[in-house]
Design a protein around this motif. Sequence first.
Motif, mmCIF file in Angstrom:
data_model
loop_
_atom_site.group_PDB
_atom_site.id
_atom_site.type_symbol
_atom_site.label_atom_id
_atom_site.label_comp_id
_atom_site.label_asym_id
_atom_site.label_seq_id
_atom_site.Cartn_x
_atom_site.Cartn_y
_atom_site.Cartn_z
ATOM 1 N N CYS A 1 -28.687 13.782 -15.486
ATOM 2 C CA CYS A 1 -27.592 12.817 -15.582
ATOM 3 C C CYS A 1 -27.341 12.444 -17.033
ATOM 4 N N GLN A 2 -26.092 12.182 -17.319
ATOM 5 C CA GLN A 2 -25.725 11.699 -18.638
ATOM 6 C C GLN A 2 -25.724 10.175 -18.643
ATOM 7 N N THR A 3 -25.652 9.633 -19.829
ATOM 8 C CA THR A 3 -25.662 8.169 -19.955
ATOM 9 C C THR A 3 -24.245 7.645 -19.763
ATOM 10 N N PHE A 4 -23.694 7.854 -18.577
ATOM 11 C CA PHE A 4 -22.328 7.411 -18.293
ATOM 12 C C PHE A 4 -22.209 5.893 -18.343
ATOM 13 N N THR A 5 -23.319 5.196 -18.178
ATOM 14 C CA THR A 5 -23.274 3.737 -18.158
ATOM 15 C C THR A 5 -23.856 3.127 -19.435
ATOM 16 N N VAL A 6 -24.041 3.956 -20.464
ATOM 17 C CA VAL A 6 -24.672 3.447 -21.681
ATOM 18 C C VAL A 6 -23.833 2.295 -22.244
ATOM 19 N N ALA A 7 -24.522 1.311 -22.753
ATOM 20 C CA ALA A 7 -23.827 0.129 -23.290
ATOM 21 C C ALA A 7 -23.393 0.380 -24.730
ATOM 22 N N GLY A 8 -22.311 -0.216 -25.107
ATOM 23 C CA GLY A 8 -21.875 -0.193 -26.493
ATOM 24 C C GLY A 8 -21.039 1.004 -26.886
ATOM 25 N N HIS A 9 -20.024 0.772 -27.688
ATOM 26 C CA HIS A 9 -19.213 1.801 -28.321
ATOM 27 C C HIS A 9 -18.464 2.672 -27.315
ATOM 28 N N GLY A 10 -18.487 2.354 -26.044
ATOM 29 C CA GLY A 10 -17.739 3.123 -25.062
ATOM 30 C C GLY A 10 -18.257 4.528 -24.866
ATOM 31 N N ALA A 11 -19.505 4.817 -25.279
ATOM 32 C CA ALA A 11 -20.035 6.174 -25.190
ATOM 33 C C ALA A 11 -20.091 6.659 -23.752
ATOM 34 N N GLY A 12 -20.519 5.785 -22.858
ATOM 35 C CA GLY A 12 -20.613 6.178 -21.456
ATOM 36 C C GLY A 12 -19.262 6.540 -20.880
ATOM 37 N N ARG A 13 -18.241 5.751 -21.177
ATOM 38 C CA ARG A 13 -16.898 6.018 -20.666
ATOM 39 C C ARG A 13 -16.351 7.321 -21.238
ATOM 40 N N ARG A 14 -16.599 7.562 -22.530
ATOM 41 C CA ARG A 14 -16.106 8.794 -23.148
ATOM 42 C C ARG A 14 -16.787 10.015 -22.549
ATOM 43 N N ALA A 15 -18.101 9.923 -22.322
ATOM 44 C CA ALA A 15 -18.825 11.050 -21.727
ATOM 45 C C ALA A 15 -18.287 11.349 -20.331
ATOM 46 N N LEU A 16 -18.041 10.307 -19.552
ATOM 47 C CA LEU A 16 -17.520 10.501 -18.202
ATOM 48 C C LEU A 16 -16.111 11.095 -18.247
ATOM 49 N N ASP A 17 -15.265 10.568 -19.119
ATOM 50 C CA ASP A 17 -13.899 11.082 -19.224
ATOM 51 C C ASP A 17 -13.889 12.548 -19.631
ATOM 52 N N GLN A 18 -14.829 12.920 -20.508
ATOM 53 C CA GLN A 18 -14.884 14.313 -20.949
ATOM 54 C C GLN A 18 -15.248 15.238 -19.792
ATOM 55 N N VAL A 19 -16.235 14.846 -19.012
ATOM 56 C CA VAL A 19 -16.631 15.659 -17.858
ATOM 57 C C VAL A 19 -15.483 15.769 -16.860
ATOM 58 N N LEU A 20 -14.819 14.656 -16.593
ATOM 59 C CA LEU A 20 -13.710 14.682 -15.638
ATOM 60 C C LEU A 20 -12.562 15.550 -16.143
ATOM 61 N N GLU A 21 -12.350 15.570 -17.461
ATOM 62 C CA GLU A 21 -11.292 16.418 -18.021
ATOM 63 C C GLU A 21 -11.622 17.894 -17.813
ATOM 64 N N TYR A 22 -12.877 18.271 -18.010
ATOM 65 C CA TYR A 22 -13.283 19.661 -17.782
ATOM 66 C C TYR A 22 -13.140 20.034 -16.307
ATOM 67 N N ILE A 23 -13.533 19.129 -15.429
ATOM 68 C CA ILE A 23 -13.391 19.395 -13.998
ATOM 69 C C ILE A 23 -11.920 19.579 -13.638
ATOM 70 N N GLY A 24 -11.046 18.766 -14.254
ATOM 71 C CA GLY A 24 -9.619 18.901 -14.004
ATOM 72 C C GLY A 24 -9.087 20.266 -14.418
ATOM 73 N N ARG A 25 -9.576 20.779 -15.537
ATOM 74 C CA ARG A 25 -9.144 22.111 -15.986
ATOM 75 C C ARG A 25 -9.595 23.188 -15.014
ATOM 76 N N LEU A 26 -10.800 23.068 -14.514
ATOM 77 C CA LEU A 26 -11.283 24.036 -13.523
ATOM 78 C C LEU A 26 -10.501 23.923 -12.220
ATOM 79 N N HIS A 27 -10.186 22.677 -11.839
ATOM 80 C CA HIS A 27 -9.428 22.482 -10.598
ATOM 81 C C HIS A 27 -8.046 23.113 -10.720
ATOM 82 N N GLU A 28 -7.426 22.965 -11.859
ATOM 83 C CA GLU A 28 -6.103 23.553 -12.067
ATOM 84 C C GLU A 28 -6.178 25.072 -11.947
ATOM 85 N N ALA A 29 -7.238 25.674 -12.487
ATOM 86 C CA ALA A 29 -7.403 27.123 -12.391
ATOM 87 C C ALA A 29 -7.622 27.563 -10.941
#
Length: 529
Positions: free
Chosen positions: A82-110
């Motif tokens: 698991c990644q630190t999707f819930t890590v506190a501070g600097h929005g790191a957790g949110r950015r990590a989650l958004d990045q994974v979801l963006e990759y999944i979206g690209r695969l879904h489109e394919a």
Amino acid sequence: MSHIAEEDVSPVGFRILDLFAGPGGLDVAAHVLGHEVTGIEWDPGACTTRRAAGMDTFRGDVRQYRAAFFPRAQVLTGGPPCQTFTVAGHGAGRRALDQVLEYIGRLHEAVRAEDQEWTKTFGVWREISEELRRKEFRARDVKAEKREVDELRITKRRAIRHRLEQLGNSADEIKQVLKALRNPQKLPFSDDELKGLLKEFSDLNDEHNALRDKLEELGDERTGLVLQPLWWVIERSRRPGLEPFEAVVLEQVPAVMPVWKAYAEVLASLGYRTGTQMMHTEAFGVPQTRRRAVLMARLDKCGPSGEPLPQVPESHERYRTGGCLTGRTWAAGQPDTLPLGVPEEDVAEGAKDCWVSMEKALARARQISPEKVHERPPYTVVSNYGTGGDPEARGRRDHDAPSATITGKVSRNRLVRKGTDEDLPRFDRFTFAEAGVLQTFPVEYPWSGNDVSQQIGNAVPPRLALHVLRHVLEPELGETEARARLNKAVEDLETWKPGQPVENRGHRHLKGHPLARMPLAVTPEASAP
């Protein structure tokens, strides 16, 4: 138990491929249910335990293998790191989650593209993999820079301490200054040498923070691992000459649930019925309060129905302070008689079993193996972790309740006499066997290798795996049959004993392996895509 059998399994059994298999939590559950499991695991300690337990294992990074290497696997399971999707501070957790979801979206489109050729779908995955690889290499360089900066900060910190001692500051005064070094320039000192050291430390802090932010922008190196199970399902579903997995089961910490929901959308496009569920482990007979996010999928051979898979039914009550509801006389339909926050459906007498306490689980294990489970007076477990944001406020849980979440620090938890802070005179820590029992491993499980506490803390609770696998792989069973099947499996799990150890496998062992043996053009030697 031995290596996976060379002959075909019985019609009621499945051939399971377990990615990120850990020490074998899902594997031992699958075996007692009559399924055959091959795991892929890279951690040396977990591989040593799997060897001792007789678990069929390919040792190495999941990314070094491909779904095409195991064309006869019918079920895919796993729990990617698991990644630190819930890590506190600097929005790191949110950015990590958004990045994974963006990759999944690209695969879904394919996947959804009509008449998409396999080579084009593979091209999308290759682009994502290359992008992640470049970020990973860059992150390694940044980490090296950050280590150098951190070493310099340690050196400057020591110099500041030494100068404070020269200036005659007391030990308490020095401690307070060192605590305040996050904002060193605000410290009111007139000594020029000390002011210079504080300025240098402040500059290093700024450099440290900039490198930390850069690492967060590059993303977590585990991003590629989180995507692996999805790609394996896509490859088996879309690559010519391969057949889809019949079922998929994935689990992780609650923060990964948005990833599983995005997975579910892709799997639905591939012809699976899917379901996600936040599972409370004590509600499935695990003597521990813990939540796990689970994704379940079953290939819909009759065509897409659009109906989600049903939820796994809970067999036990969820833990509440004050005891179980089973057998109490509160009247359904009279909410004034219910404890605050207790749903009416939870008070039906006999509807669910009481949650399992640490005391009950360990007493049962002691009957099976008295030499591995110690007898203790009533005790309280004092957690190594703080609660409510206060590191000094240690969590506490009495012996007649389920354990708090078993983590990789379980060996640091103290056992004190109930109602006191007095350490037990003997056996004031859980042994590996006892901690494993609280994770519902058999008491005879052969924990081996390095960092056993971490192995136990990271493992899938086998009893939870029993419920999920039974539910997904045997949907045709009625309620009575399913209950009997689970009861027998729990008995077999508790009394399980390891057979002969088996050696871990490597790439050279793929040829002739039961999951790889298939008269297809697709072989481990075949070039991509």
